[in-house]
Scaffold this active site. Structure first.
Site, PDB file in Angstrom:
ATOM      1  N   LYS A  52      42.649  51.477  33.122  1.00 37.89           N
ATOM      2  CA  LYS A  52      42.524  52.579  34.077  1.00 37.89           C
ATOM      3  C   LYS A  52      43.406  53.753  33.650  1.00 37.89           C
ATOM      4  O   LYS A  52      42.979  54.908  33.691  1.00 37.89           O
ATOM      5  CB  LYS A  52      42.913  52.099  35.488  1.00 37.89           C
ATOM      6  CG  LYS A  52      41.861  51.166  36.098  1.00 37.89           C
ATOM      7  CD  LYS A  52      42.367  50.439  37.337  1.00 37.89           C
ATOM      8  CE  LYS A  52      41.338  49.393  37.785  1.00 37.89           C
ATOM      9  NZ  LYS A  52      41.828  48.538  38.873  1.00 37.89           N
ATOM     10  N   GLN A  96      46.897  47.254  42.534  1.00 40.18           N
ATOM     11  CA  GLN A  96      46.059  46.314  41.784  1.00 40.18           C
ATOM     12  C   GLN A  96      46.026  44.961  42.506  1.00 40.18           C
ATOM     13  O   GLN A  96      47.063  44.379  42.793  1.00 40.18           O
ATOM     14  CB  GLN A  96      46.613  46.165  40.351  1.00 40.18           C
ATOM     15  CG  GLN A  96      45.771  45.316  39.426  1.00 40.18           C
ATOM     16  CD  GLN A  96      44.388  45.909  39.148  1.00 40.18           C
ATOM     17  OE1 GLN A  96      44.235  47.115  39.004  1.00 40.18           O
ATOM     18  NE2 GLN A  96      43.385  45.061  39.106  1.00 40.18           N
ATOM     19  N   ASP A 119      40.579  53.488  46.075  1.00 43.87           N
ATOM     20  CA  ASP A 119      39.898  52.201  45.859  1.00 43.87           C
ATOM     21  C   ASP A 119      38.863  51.956  46.962  1.00 43.87           C
ATOM     22  O   ASP A 119      38.004  51.082  46.838  1.00 43.87           O
ATOM     23  CB  ASP A 119      40.923  51.052  45.859  1.00 43.87           C
ATOM     24  CG  ASP A 119      40.998  50.351  44.505  1.00 43.87           C
ATOM     25  OD1 ASP A 119      40.117  50.622  43.651  1.00 43.87           O
ATOM     26  OD2 ASP A 119      41.913  49.543  44.308  1.00 43.87           O
TER      27      ASP A 119
END
Ligand code: NAD
Length: 304
Positions: A52, A96, A119
């Protein structure tokens, strides 16, 4: 024999779009920046975060990397989230997942400012998704939809069968497919589904998101179906440098002989997930610019 959908190629297009939008923002003095929190040292988490960050950098964006040890407390993670929430140089926040068992993931996600929830896992984003309102879409489900759009698969009226009901893939994907402008009919299968094959065989579009290597075999797929493999499974392989190889949930060769389109693993849905994240970060930065009257127009999730 199925056409193999090159997720890397479609992701490249989306990453270029993110880079162009980033360049426009930079002219206004804003560099989109993602705050990334990684807890622990799981190799999978480390490599996802590295991928990412590399993609952000290549698109001209920045990232702020916060690495915490596996035994970190919930309060400490929350402190970092609050700092990132308050920092005007940070436009998006990503924690994460998965987090260690002693951390309540939902508590951490709920602490993220919904305006920075790139997200798309915050309850506000989930609510907007269900209600069909604008908001950040979760990257993997959004990536699946964009892939189908790019290869011009007719989705309206199609019967989509999704194997998996997680909050990050199966459920939001089902919500996207049933939106009026997408107009698919959806069946969600999960561990409580009896006779999985009976359902998967009816799919015009079959999405496998169970995290079980080889779960979907050729006899479970209708002739000519479109097969999207979201699963990423590590299979030990002594003949590789890393000692493992990645595989999806689909028995690729046998299913490819029967399907009309199929995504490979790796190189299918995974790259799209990263590309959609980049677009969400740019959108968050553009939204920040708008809110602060910096004269940059937003186009957040224009295909919501
Ligand atoms: P999860 O473990 O949270 O959910 C898996 C779901 O599959 C569950 O809802 C479960 O009910 C269902 N399931 C499991 N075994 C089943 C079976 N035998 N029959 C029917 N249903 C079954 O996983 P997740 O976070 O949704 O991820 C799913 C997979 O997708 C994993 O392999 C993950 O690594 C992968 N993934 C890939 C990307 C990407 O970008 N490519 C992103 C997220 C997740």
């Amino acid at each position: 024999m199925a056409d193999i959908i090159d997720g890397r190629e479609y992701a490249r297009k989306k990453r270029e779009e993110a880079a162009h939008r980033t360049a426009a923002l930079k002219e206004k003095g804003i560099t989109p920046c993602l705050g990334l929190i990684l807890v622990g040292e799981e190799p999978a988490g480390i490599s996802y975060v590295a991928a990412k960050e590399k993609a952000l950098l290549e698109a001209g964006m920045e990232s702020r990397d916060i690495r915490l040890s596996r035994d970190v407390s919930e309060e400490e993670i929350l402190t970092h989230v609050v700092r990132l929430n308050r920092d005007p140089r940070i436009h998006g926040i990503l924690v994460q997942l998965p987090l260690p068992n002693h951390i309540r993931e939902d508590r951490i996600i709920a602490a993220i400012d919904p305006n920075k929830d790139v997200d798309g896992f915050h309850p506000v984003s989930v609510g907007n998704l269900v209600l069909g309102k604008p908001g950040f879409l979760p990257c993997t489900p959004h990536g699946v939809l964009v892939l189908l759009e790019e290869i011009k698969i007719p989705v309206a009226g199609a019967h989509v069968v999704i194997v998996g009901r997680s909050n990050i893939v199966g459920k939001p994907l089902a919500q996207l497919f049933v939106r009026r402008e997408i107009n698919a009919t959806v069946t969600i299968c999960h561990t409580g589904t009896g006779d999985l094959r009976r359902h998967t065989c009816q799919a015009d579009i079959l999405v496998a998101a169970a995290g079980k290597a080889g779960l979907i075999t050729a006899d479970m797929v209708k002739e000519g179906a479109v097969v999207i493999d979201v699963g990423v499974n590590r299979i030990s392989a002594n003949n590789t440098k890393k000692g493992y190889r990645l595989t999806g949930d689909v028995d690729f060769d046998a299913v490819a002989a029967k399907a009309s389109y199929i995504t490979p693993v790796p190189g299918g849905v995974g790259p799209m997930t990263v590309a959609m994240l980049l677009l969400n970060v740019v959108s968050a930065a553009a939204q920040f610019a708008d809110a602060n009257c910096l004269g940059v127009s937003t186009s957040r999730n224009s295909n919501n």
